[in-house]
Design an enzyme around this catalytic site. Structure first.
Site, short mmCIF file in Angstrom:
data_model
loop_
_atom_site.label_atom_id
_atom_site.label_comp_id
_atom_site.label_asym_id
_atom_site.label_seq_id
_atom_site.Cartn_x
_atom_site.Cartn_y
_atom_site.Cartn_z
N HIS A 144 -111.96 -63.95 10.98
CA HIS A 144 -112.93 -65.04 11.15
C HIS A 144 -113.04 -65.52 12.59
CE1 HIS A 144 -113.72 -65.34 6.93
NE2 HIS A 144 -112.51 -65.77 6.62
N ASP A 191 -111.70 -57.78 2.74
CA ASP A 191 -111.37 -59.17 2.43
C ASP A 191 -112.56 -59.80 1.70
OD1 ASP A 191 -109.31 -61.49 3.74
OD2 ASP A 191 -111.30 -62.22 3.16
N HIS A 246 -113.80 -62.65 1.92
CA HIS A 246 -114.62 -63.47 2.80
C HIS A 246 -115.20 -62.60 3.92
CE1 HIS A 246 -111.55 -66.23 1.07
NE2 HIS A 246 -112.60 -67.02 0.94
N ASP A 250 -107.72 -61.04 -1.20
CA ASP A 250 -108.19 -62.23 -1.90
C ASP A 250 -109.40 -61.96 -2.79
OD1 ASP A 250 -109.52 -61.72 0.46
OD2 ASP A 250 -109.28 -63.73 1.27
#
Length: 342
Positions: free
Chosen positions: A129, A166, A168, A253
């Site tokens: 991120h 991931d 996200h 995740d």
């Protein structure tokens, strides 16, 4: 063939954001699971810290200095999700340094007959991120981007493929390589979900047009979707792009047990995705590096990482998994075949 290599460092346990999903126990859980399995035959090594020049190849000095100064002052919040402590500076250096060490190990000696074909960086904080000028989303430096840039700058690798599974979106990695055709960035991520980026029609700009491949999936997507996207979209793109290195931004995740999202990927699903990557890497005769990202249920995280590394490190020839083409994969395959000529 040399044994695969795993990099870690005790500083990962000293990054203390307080009560937080991204906690030191994540590293403990992974390492206990791997230790119980004899580390799966990996050569376990201590990571070096990243050099200043490696960080500055991605992030400006102002961001790097700001993190160092905040940690030295006792820590604090960068944003509502991203908190540092005095130990976070050392942890962040080794998290980026471990990713660069993966690259050095895999391609530092081109043509070496005993070079490993697999290396992994098990560190925190995660990185995908972190944008060029902004730390966010639990991430300080963008470890996988630093590693990819290091592969190109220090070792002359012309093209790097980054697969981010991931749950996200890797908005930071997208930011770094948005106008760069030297990195093919493929992200499979739940949408809608934090950070709210990664639309399917976001494909890069300028020289990088077509080299950002966003593959958003709906809440509840499981093995059938994720595995098909890897095998039937990412793998053909890899063949077309012909990279010299594959890096996996390995978040866990999207697992059905994770508390921060709605994915339904199983332990076996991670193994299947990794098998697809291993098979195409063998076909292209290139190495694979793994960089830890998210994953917040400790059991699912440890099992997912173990399944991934076990599949990637399998001895002997590996066959691609026999998977049907999910309708979403078919849609994305048509979209990106036109962009990259796959």
């Amino acid at each position: 063939m040399a044994a695969p290599v795993l990099f870690h460092h005790p500083s990962s346990l000293e990054h203390d954001p307080g009560p937080h999903p991204e906690q030191p126990a994540r590293i403990v859980a992974i390492e206990r699971a791997l230790e119980d399995r004899g580390w799966l035959g990996f050569d376990v090594r201590s990571s070096p810290p990243a050099a200043r020049a490696q960080l500055e190849a991605v992030h400006p000095a102002r961001l790097i200095n700001g993190i160092q100064e905040l940690c030295a002052a006792g820590g604090g919040a960068i944003d509502a999700d991203t908190v540092v402590s005095p130990g976070s500076w050392e942890a962040a250096l080794h998290s980026a340094g471990g990713a660069c060490a993966v690259v050095d190990t895999l391609i530092g000696m081109p043509g070496a007959v005993d070079a490993p074909r697999l290396a992994v960086s098990v560190h925190r904080p995660p990185g995908h991120h972190a944008e060029i000028r902004r730390s966010m989303g639990f991430c300080l430096f963008n470890n996988v981007a630093v590693a990819a840039r290091h592969a190109r700058d220090a070792h002359g690798v012309r093209r790097v493929l980054i697969l981010d599974w991931d749950v996200h979106h890797g908005n930071g990695t997208q930011d770094v390589f948005w106008e760069d055709d030297g990195v093919l960035f493929c992200s499979i991520h739940q949408s809608p979900l934090y950070p709210g980026t990664g639309a399917a029609d976001d494909v890069g700009a300028g020289p990088g047009h077509g080299y950002t491949v966003n593959l958003p999936v709906p809440p509840g997507a499981g093995d059938d979707v994720f595995c098909s996207l890897v095998e039937h979209v990412v793998v053909p793109l890899a063949r077309s792009y012909d990279p010299g290195l594959i890096l996996i931004s390995a978040g866990f995740d999207a697992h059905r047990d994770d508390p921060l999202a709605d994915g339904q990927v199983s332990d076996a699903g991670y193994g299947t995705m990794a098998t697809s990557v291993r098979a195409v890497a063998d076909e292209l005769r290139i190495p694979v590096g793994v960089v830890l990202e998210g994953g917040y249920d400790l059991g699912a995280l440890a099992r997912g990482m173990t399944a991934t590394l076990e599949a990637l490190a399998a001895e002997g020839p590996v066959s691609a998994p026999a998977l049907g083409v999910h309708p979403l994969a078919e849609r994305y395959r048509e979209r990106h075949a036109a962009l990259l000529g796959a």
